[in-house]
Design a protein around this motif. Structure first.
Motif, mmCIF file in Angstrom:
data_model
loop_
_atom_site.group_PDB
_atom_site.id
_atom_site.type_symbol
_atom_site.label_atom_id
_atom_site.label_comp_id
_atom_site.label_asym_id
_atom_site.label_seq_id
_atom_site.Cartn_x
_atom_site.Cartn_y
_atom_site.Cartn_z
ATOM 1 N N ALA A 18 1.213 -1.254 -0.063
ATOM 2 C CA ALA A 18 0.049 0.145 0.164
ATOM 3 C C ALA A 18 0.580 1.062 0.432
ATOM 4 N N MET A 19 2.069 1.576 0.573
ATOM 5 C CA MET A 19 3.106 2.556 0.993
ATOM 6 C C MET A 19 3.688 2.725 -0.687
ATOM 7 N N ALA A 20 4.210 2.381 -1.492
ATOM 8 C CA ALA A 20 4.084 1.689 -2.493
ATOM 9 C C ALA A 20 3.368 2.456 -3.725
ATOM 10 N N LEU A 21 1.658 1.927 -3.584
ATOM 11 C CA LEU A 21 1.091 2.735 -4.440
ATOM 12 C C LEU A 21 1.481 3.991 -3.425
ATOM 13 N N LEU A 22 1.229 4.728 -2.801
ATOM 14 C CA LEU A 22 1.001 5.490 -2.481
ATOM 15 C C LEU A 22 1.688 6.483 -2.965
ATOM 16 N N HIS A 23 3.280 5.964 -2.670
ATOM 17 C CA HIS A 23 4.653 6.472 -3.465
ATOM 18 C C HIS A 23 4.191 7.065 -4.899
ATOM 19 N N MET A 24 3.825 5.851 -5.331
ATOM 20 C CA MET A 24 3.955 5.702 -7.026
ATOM 21 C C MET A 24 2.718 6.985 -7.428
#
Length: 80
Positions: A18-24
Motif C-alpha cells: 500500500a505504501m508503494a502505491l502511495l509513493h507511485m
C-alpha cells in the motif's frame, strides 16, 4: 497540501504494498503521507488492528480489503 494518514505496523507486507502505491501516486499528485504505527497508540490499535493497512484522506477511509491503485487515486483526486 493534502495529508494522507497511513495506519500501519512493522512487518506487514500488505502495508508495504500500500505504501508503494502511495509513493507511485505522489509522482502525479501532491500530498504528504503521515505514517502511524498502530502499536504506538492504544486507540489506533483497537480501531485499526484488523483493517491495516488503513488510509485516511480527509473523510474517506480505505481499509485493506478495498486498497488498490484506483481507489486510492480516486480518493486523492476527490479530496485534492
Amino acid at each position: 497540501m493534502l495529508k494522507v494518514i497511513f495506519y500501519t505496523k512493522e512487518i506487514c507486507s500488505l502495508c508495504d504494498d500500500a505504501m508503494a502505491l502511495l509513493h507511485m501516486l505522489q509522482n502525479d499528485y501532491e500530498f504528504e503521507i503521515e505514517e502511524r504505527d498502530i502499536y504506538t497508540n492504544d486507540k489506533w490499535l483497537e480501531e485499526y488492528q484488523l483493517l491495516i493497512p488503513y488510509v485516511q484522506i480527509k473523510d474517506i477511509g480505505i481499509d485493506c480489503e478495498h486498497m488498490d491503485m484506483e481507489v486510492l487515486e480516486q480518493a486523492i483526486k476527490e479530496k485534492s
